[in-house]
Design an enzyme around this catalytic site. Structure first.
Site, PDB file in Angstrom:
ATOM      1  N   GLU A 127       0.734  -1.247   0.047  1.00 27.74           N
ATOM      2  CA  GLU A 127       0.042   0.062  -0.158  1.00 27.74           C
ATOM      3  C   GLU A 127       0.697   1.338   0.045  1.00 27.74           C
ATOM      4  OE1 GLU A 127      -2.773  -0.591   3.459  1.00 27.74           O
ATOM      5  OE2 GLU A 127      -3.452  -2.405   2.526  1.00 27.74           O
ATOM      6  N   HIS A 204     -10.581  -5.861  -2.854  1.00 33.68           N
ATOM      7  CA  HIS A 204     -11.685  -5.576  -1.776  1.00 33.68           C
ATOM      8  C   HIS A 204     -12.586  -4.791  -2.698  1.00 33.68           C
ATOM      9  CE1 HIS A 204      -9.430  -6.703   1.445  1.00 33.68           C
ATOM     10  NE2 HIS A 204      -8.255  -5.981   1.297  1.00 33.68           N
TER      11      HIS A 204
HETATM   12  O1  G3I Z   1      -5.310  -7.492  19.141  1.00 39.66           O
HETATM   13  C1  G3I Z   1      -5.845  -6.520  19.513  1.00 39.66           C
HETATM   14  C2  G3I Z   1      -6.887  -6.555  20.775  1.00 39.66           C
HETATM   15  O2  G3I Z   1      -6.112  -7.029  21.920  1.00 39.66           O
HETATM   16  C3  G3I Z   1      -7.619  -5.396  21.121  1.00 39.66           C
HETATM   17  O3  G3I Z   1      -8.580  -5.896  22.140  1.00 39.66           O
HETATM   18  C4  G3I Z   1      -8.401  -5.102  19.906  1.00 39.66           C
HETATM   19  C5  G3I Z   1      -9.184  -3.582  20.333  1.00 39.66           C
HETATM   20  O4  G3I Z   1      -9.496  -3.202  19.284  1.00 39.66           O
HETATM   21  O5  G3I Z   1      -7.572  -4.796  18.853  1.00 39.66           O
HETATM   22  C6  G3I Z   1      -7.077  -5.945  18.429  1.00 39.66           C
HETATM   23  O6  G3I Z   1      -6.133  -5.604  17.493  1.00 39.66           O
HETATM   24  C7  G3I Z   1      -6.753  -5.550  16.232  1.00 39.66           C
HETATM   25  C8  G3I Z   1      -6.241  -6.604  14.984  1.00 39.66           C
HETATM   26  O7  G3I Z   1      -6.697  -6.281  13.899  1.00 39.66           O
HETATM   27  C9  G3I Z   1      -6.494  -7.853  15.482  1.00 39.66           C
HETATM   28  O8  G3I Z   1      -8.040  -8.274  15.412  1.00 39.66           O
HETATM   29  C10 G3I Z   1      -6.421  -4.114  15.487  1.00 39.66           C
HETATM   30  O9  G3I Z   1      -7.376  -3.163  16.424  1.00 39.66           O
HETATM   31  C11 G3I Z   1      -7.070  -3.864  14.165  1.00 39.66           C
HETATM   32  O10 G3I Z   1      -6.754  -2.688  13.834  1.00 39.66           O
HETATM   33  C12 G3I Z   1      -6.427  -4.919  13.450  1.00 39.66           C
HETATM   34  O11 G3I Z   1      -7.170  -4.868  12.125  1.00 39.66           O
HETATM   35  C13 G3I Z   1      -6.285  -5.493  11.028  1.00 39.66           C
HETATM   36  C14 G3I Z   1      -6.238  -4.283   9.828  1.00 39.66           C
HETATM   37  O12 G3I Z   1      -5.415  -5.016   8.860  1.00 39.66           O
HETATM   38  C15 G3I Z   1      -5.081  -3.358  10.343  1.00 39.66           C
HETATM   39  O13 G3I Z   1      -4.722  -2.576   9.562  1.00 39.66           O
HETATM   40  C16 G3I Z   1      -7.204  -6.350  10.310  1.00 39.66           C
HETATM   41  O14 G3I Z   1      -7.606  -7.385  11.519  1.00 39.66           O
HETATM   42  C17 G3I Z   1      -6.675  -6.888   9.174  1.00 39.66           C
HETATM   43  O15 G3I Z   1      -7.436  -8.070   8.642  1.00 39.66           O
HETATM   44  C18 G3I Z   1      -6.412  -5.838   8.267  1.00 39.66           C
HETATM   45  O16 G3I Z   1      -5.844  -6.666   7.059  1.00 39.66           O
HETATM   46  C19 G3I Z   1      -5.631  -5.336   5.886  1.00 39.66           C
HETATM   47  C20 G3I Z   1      -4.164  -5.858   5.342  1.00 39.66           C
HETATM   48  O17 G3I Z   1      -3.287  -6.208   6.217  1.00 39.66           O
HETATM   49  C21 G3I Z   1      -3.934  -4.944   4.219  1.00 39.66           C
HETATM   50  N1  G3I Z   1      -4.966  -4.641   3.177  1.00 39.66           N
HETATM   51  C22 G3I Z   1      -6.271  -4.060   3.824  1.00 39.66           C
HETATM   52  C23 G3I Z   1      -6.883  -5.323   4.942  1.00 39.66           C
HETATM   53  C24 G3I Z   1      -7.888  -4.957   5.554  1.00 39.66           C
HETATM   54  O18 G3I Z   1      -8.020  -3.762   6.497  1.00 39.66           O
END
Ligand code: G3I
Length: 300
Positions: A127, A204
Site C-alpha cells: 500500500e 476488496h
Molecule cells: O489484538 C488487539 C486486541 O488485543 C484489542 O483488544 C483489539 C481492540 O481493538 O484490537 C486488536 O487488534 C486489532 C487486530 O486487527 C486484531 O484483531 C486491531 O485493533 C485492528 O486494527 C487490526 O485490524 C487489522 C487491519 O489489517 C489493520 O490494518 C485486520 O485484522 C486485518 O484484517 C487488516 O488487514 C488489512 C491488510 O493487512 C492490508 N490490506 C487491507 C486489510 C484490511 O484492512
C-alpha cells in the site's frame, strides 16, 4: 474439482485464505480451511509490529503457529507484510531518514531470515501509493523515493527462494490513477533490474454487480511486464455472485494469475463482517458465491 483448492489446482493455481492465530482454536474454521484451501496468509501475525515488538528482538510465536498449522495440512504460505505505513513497530515512530531506512532493512533481514526457504511469496511492500498514482506520503516515503527498491533488493538477498510481491488495493480498475502509478513502478523496476516477481491486487470490492472496468486488462497488463499477479485479499460486499464469478474468470483468463486468496473464510471472520463479503456464512455453510467461484474455476 469439488473443492476450491482442487478446482484451482486443475490449472496449476492455488486457492487461499487468511487467518488470525485466534482461529487455531476454532474447529469450524479449521475444518473448512483444511478441506477447501491450499494457501494461507496471516492477517496480522507476520506484520512489522507483530514480528519486531522491540528493536532487534523478533517474535515469531503466532506467525509460526499459523505457518506450522498450514504446512502440516498441506498448504503453502504467503508472507504479509514487511514494509508498510501501518502496523509498524512503535520505535519506527521516533526514527526518520537513514535511521528509519536502516530499521526497515534490519526488519526485512530479521523476518525473512527466520522464514528463509519456507514461504511461497512475501508481500515485501504494502500500500505505498496514493489514489492519484503518486507515492503515498509516509515516514518510509520520506526516507527517499528509492525506499521501495531498497526493500526489494534487501529482500532478494535475504531469501532468494521466495517470490517477492508488491501488494495494494484499488489497483483493479485499469483506468484508475493508482493502478497506473503502480504499473509505471513495476515497468521501471523491470527495466532497471530491481528484483520483483509479482503484484498482489487486494480485490476488496464494494457494491454493484459488475467488476471494476477492465479488471482482466489490468491483470494481463501487469503480467505482460514479466511478473505474476494474484488476487490477495478478496472480499465482495454481500458476496455478489456475478462479481465473484467475474473476478475468478478474469484470473483464469490470465496465465500468470497464479491464485486467489479470500480475506477470511466465513463472514464472521471478516474485517468487513457486517457486509457479509466472504464465501461461507456464519454457520460455516457455503454461500451462492462459493458455487459461482467453484464453477468458474472448473470452467477454465
Ligand atoms: O489484538 C488487539 C486486541 O488485543 C484489542 O483488544 C483489539 C481492540 O481493538 O484490537 C486488536 O487488534 C486489532 C487486530 O486487527 C486484531 O484483531 C486491531 O485493533 C485492528 O486494527 C487490526 O485490524 C487489522 C487491519 O489489517 C489493520 O490494518 C485486520 O485484522 C486485518 O484484517 C487488516 O488487514 C488489512 C491488510 O493487512 C492490508 N490490506 C487491507 C486489510 C484490511 O484492512
Amino acid at each position: 474439482g469439488t473443492t476450491l483448492k482442487a478446482a484451482a489446482e486443475r490449472s496449476g493455481r492455488y486457492f487461499g485464505a487468511a487467518m488470525g492465530a485466534d482461529r487455531l482454536s476454532d474447529s469450524g474454521f479449521l475444518t473448512i480451511a483444511n478441506r477447501e484451501f491450499d494457501m494461507m496468509t496471516a492477517v496480522n501475525e507476520m506484520k512489522p509490529d507483530a514480528t519486531e515488538p522491540q528493536r532487534g528482538q523478533f517474535n515469531f510465536t503466532n506467525g509460526d503457529r499459523i505457518y506450522n498449522w498450514a504446512v502440516q495440512h498441506g498448504m503453502r504460505v504467503r508472507g504479509h507484510t514487511l514494509a508498510w505505513h501501518a502496523q509498524q513497530p512503535w520505535f519506527w515512530g521516533s526514527l526518520s531518514g537513514s535511521a528509519l531506512r536502516q530499521a526497515m532493512i534490519d526488519h526485512i533481514n530479521g523476518v525473512m531470515g527466520h522464514y528463509k526457504g519456507k514461504l511461497a511469496y512475501w508481500d515485501v511492500v504494502n500500500e505505498a501509493f496514493a489514489e492519484d498514482g503518486s507515492r503515498r506520503n509516509s515516514n518510509l516515503q520520506q526516507t527517499g523515493n528509492d525506499w521501495i527498491e531498497v526493500a526489494f533488493r534487501t529482500a532478494r538477498n535475504a531469501d532468494p527462494s521466495v517470490k517477492l510481491c508488491y501488494n495494494d488495493y484499488n489497483i483493479e480498475n485499469w483506468s484508475y490513477g493508482k493502478t497506473q502509478g503502480v504499473y509505471r513502478m513495476i515497468q521501471d523496476f523491470k527495466s532497471r533490474g530491481v528484483p520483483i516477481d509479482c503484484v498482489g491486487l487486494q480485490t476488496h470490492f464494494t457494491g454493484g454487480s459488475s467488476l471494476p472496468s477492465n479488471f482482466q486488462t489490468t491483470l494481463s497488463s501487469f503480467a505482460a511486464l514479466g511478473v505474476d499477479v494474484a488476487l490477495t485479499e478478496v472480499d465482495v460486499t454481500n458476496s455478489s455472485t456475478t462479481q465473484y464469478a467475474g473476478l475468478t474468470q478474469a484470473c483464469m483468463n490470465v496465465p500468470r494469475c497464479v491464485g486467489i486468496t479470500t480475506w477470511g473464510i466465513r463472514d464472521s471472520d471478516s474485517w468487513r463482517g457486517s457486509e457479509n463479503p466472504l464465501l461461507f456464512d456464519r454457520n460455516s455453510n457455503p454461500k451462492p458465491a462459493y458455487t459461482s467461484v467453484l464453477n468458474a474455476l472448473n470452467a477454465a
